[in-house]
Design an enzyme around this catalytic site. Structure first.
Site, PDB file in Angstrom:
ATOM      1  N   GLU A 259     -34.643   4.984 -26.350  1.00 44.72           N
ATOM      2  CA  GLU A 259     -34.371   5.705 -25.111  1.00 44.72           C
ATOM      3  C   GLU A 259     -33.970   4.773 -23.977  1.00 44.72           C
ATOM      4  OE1 GLU A 259     -34.278   8.844 -24.336  1.00 44.72           O
ATOM      5  OE2 GLU A 259     -35.278   9.933 -25.966  1.00 44.72           O
ATOM      6  N   ASP A 382     -25.853  11.486 -31.535  1.00 46.35           N
ATOM      7  CA  ASP A 382     -26.298  12.814 -31.088  1.00 46.35           C
ATOM      8  C   ASP A 382     -25.325  13.357 -30.034  1.00 46.35           C
ATOM      9  OD1 ASP A 382     -27.866  15.060 -30.943  1.00 46.35           O
ATOM     10  OD2 ASP A 382     -29.330  14.202 -29.570  1.00 46.35           O
ATOM     11  N   ASN A 387     -25.418  16.760 -24.067  1.00 45.20           N
ATOM     12  CA  ASN A 387     -25.807  15.380 -23.779  1.00 45.20           C
ATOM     13  C   ASN A 387     -24.760  14.635 -22.961  1.00 45.20           C
ATOM     14  OD1 ASN A 387     -28.230  15.662 -25.099  1.00 45.20           O
ATOM     15  ND2 ASN A 387     -27.497  14.804 -27.032  1.00 45.20           N
TER      16      ASN A 387
END
Length: 601
Positions: A259, A382, A387
């Site tokens: 992250e 992803d 996003n």
């Protein structure tokens, strides 16, 4: 080699033969440095503790080092790594270790080669020695506008034979990249934050912006910040949900380290020295206009926040929700700029209003972001419109986008863009619907690997349908048609994007969605094609033959002069600067040839 370098260090004018000899010396010197780097590319240990730095050579006697993302506190900083040394020598900048050192000699040779190249070019564009001398001096001191203006006028006038060798085109593109690099460095502003480490107490949390299955995002502002300018900057704080990770900073960072790949600052106040090596396993994503900038990442106790009990009761710890709380007491917090909405919301709310150019700006920025990740050996894994965040500060016709949510990314230092696939339990990525065929069809085995070199660009190709106002063929929709599956679809199953979309973009999307990864373009190649579509002469998009070398160079120089003389921070100029910052003549020429070939199909 060193004797040859020392022998070449003689005053006086250089002929073309001597210039070619010096250029070969520089190339061989760079190769020598790369070989040296392989032996020096090892971690150093002080008193048994890792300081997370590669072997470095001191090139800065003033003590002004280059700070890294996860650099150890109080570590010696007046140094430059070997890759930075190579770049410094290539630019002809930096301070020498000592006058008779290999680095100093090679640096001098690099400066000499550059000076000879500049003088040779200027001698062909002007007969006034005084103008040529002043232009060369201003270029060497960082002002490249007069140089590109003279070269651009000469190319536009059709001066024959001004650039005769491919190396001269490459060198001129190198000057373009350097000028853009210096211009972008001058506009970098330091983020003003509270002194010391950051914690929940330093922030004032506002309303809940968005909540997913893994995190909640809140609006926020600094609680005690002396800077009025920083207070005006809207913030967003992402709080990760923690159900099963021990409430320990080291353990949480270890489990959620992906992250913080794009994080600029990580608060390590709760981590001991022995555990700080967890950051050595992942790459750090350098700053980019189209990558989310996480200004701070820290681990702290989960506080009582608005809407927590109503929206995510099970993610709260028992001390906050004694009845249904299943979460742990501590989690990871990410501080970033607050954006207006995500790309999915933006496209759905303005389906009819957006024109083709605004959509192409979004598509180009997304490819720029993917190209940046590719260059740094990172795969997002992803990608979806949820996003991607959108900034509408310049209006709906100029949306600026950034790629966010790196929780599923692959940023392994040891195996760049490759993942050992030993069993089906191995995580392939976060979005199964937009997973590239080579990833979704992979079969595990003892010696099997999954390559993610072109997986993100395939996902962008699928997202292009949504960006240009069509239905994503890989998503379920209200129509009766069954969505395509990346594991079994054929290229004949793909329908062309409908609506107002150019033939070049349709052909580009088709190439990005090739099942065979070797037949796809890379993110860098696709991004250059989009930049040509945006900024190049419109005739390049329809002609059956590619522009010649002089035409391409004239366009690049003209675009560079325009970008240097215009100090605007508008989206289009930032995009142009980002494009020119990495422009290489061969790549631009190849993109122009691809467009011409696609017109002939």
């Amino acid at each position: 080699m060193l004797k040859l370098l020392s022998a070449a260090k003689q005053p006086g004018r250089r002929t073309r033969k001597e210039m070619s000899f010096l250029r070969r010396l520089v190339c061989q010197g760079r190769a020598l440095l790369k070989e040296y780097q392989l032996f020096g590319h090892q971690r150093c240990y002080n008193n048994g503790q890792s300081d997370w730095r590669f072997f470095k050579i001191d090139l800065n006697p003033r003590g002004k080092g280059i700070s890294g993302g996860f650099a150890k506190r109080n570590a010696p900083s007046p140094s430059l790594s070997m890759p930075e040394l190579s770049s410094s020598i290539a630019r002809g900048t930096g301070n020498a270790v000592r006058s008779n050192s290999p680095a100093s000699t090679l640096q001098w040779v690099g400066q000499e080669v550059r000076r000879i190249f500049v003088n040779n070019i200027l001698s062909r564009v002007t007969t006034n020695e005084q103008i040529a001398k002043q232009t060369a001096q201003r270029l060497m001191y960082g002002d490249s506008r007069p140089f590109f203006a003279l070269v651009g006028v000469s190319l536009a006038a059709g001066t024959g034979g001004m650039l005769t060798q491919e190396s001269e085109f490459d060198n001129l593109c190198w000057e373009i990249r350097e000028s853009m690099l210096k211009k972008q460095k001058s506009r970098v502003s330091e983020i003003i934050v509270p002194d010391g480490t950051v914690s929940v107490k330093d922030l004032k949390f506002g309303n809940l912006i968005q909540q997913g299955c893994n995190a909640a995002v809140y609006s926020a502002e600094w609680a005690n910040n002396p800077s009025e300018d920083a207070k005006n900057e809207p913030l967003a704080v992402k709080m990760l949900f923690n159900y099963d990770i021990e409430s320990n900073a080291s353990t949480i960072f270890r489990a959620m380290v992906r992250e913080i790949v794009p994080a600029r600052h990580v608060s390590l106040n709760n981590i001991n020295d022995l555990d700080r090596g967890i950051f050595d396993t992942v790459k750090r994503c350098p700053p980019h206009d189209n990558i989310i900038e996480i200004t701070h990442a820290f681990v702290d106790q989960i506080p009582t926040l608005p809407g927590g009990i109503e929206r995510y009761p099970s993610a709260l710890p028992r001390r906050l929700n004694p009845v249904d709380g299943l979460g742990r007491n501590m989690s990871l917090f990410l501080v970033m700029k607050r954006y207006d909405c995500n790309l999915s919301e933006f496209l759905n709310s303005r389906r009819e209003q957006l024109n083709f150019r605004a959509r192409l700006l979004i598509f180009t920025q997304l490819l720029d972001a993917v190209a940046h990740l590719e260059r740094n050996g990172i795969a997002h894994r992803d990608l979806k419109t949820d996003n991607v965040l959108v900034d509408l500060s310049e209006g709906e016709e100029s949306p600026r986008i950034v790629l966010t949510d790196f929780g599923c990314c692959l940023a392994d230092r040891s195996n760049v863009l490759k993942l050992a696939f030993r069993s089906y339990d191995t995580e392939r990525g976060g979005n199964a619907a937009l997973m590239a065929p080579e990833v979704s069809t992979a079969v595990p085995g003892s010696w099997k690997w999954i390559s993610y070199e072109k997986s993100d660009v395939w996902s962008v190709g699928a997202m292009a349908y949504e960006i240009f106002g069509d239905v994503n063929p890989f998503y379920k929709s209200q129509s009766s048609e069954k969505p395509l599956d990346s594991r079994s679809y054929t290229e004949a199953d793909l329908k062309s994007i409908s609506g107002d979309v150019s033939a070049t973009i349709r052909n580009l999307v088709n190439v990005l969605l090739k099942r065979n990864a070797n037949e796809r373009l890379s993110g860098q190649e696709a991004a250059i094609i989009c930049h040509l579509h945006l900024w190049a002469p419109t005739t390049w998009l329809t002609r059956a033959t590619a522009p010649d070398e002089d035409e391409i160079m004239q366009w690049l120089v003209t675009l560079t002069t325009k970008a240097l003389c215009n100090g605007s921070e508008e989206l289009q100029y930032r995009l142009i600067q980002n494009f020119l910052r990495r422009a290489k003549f061969r790549e631009v020429k190849s993109a122009a040839e691809w467009i011409a070939n696609s017109n002939n199909e």
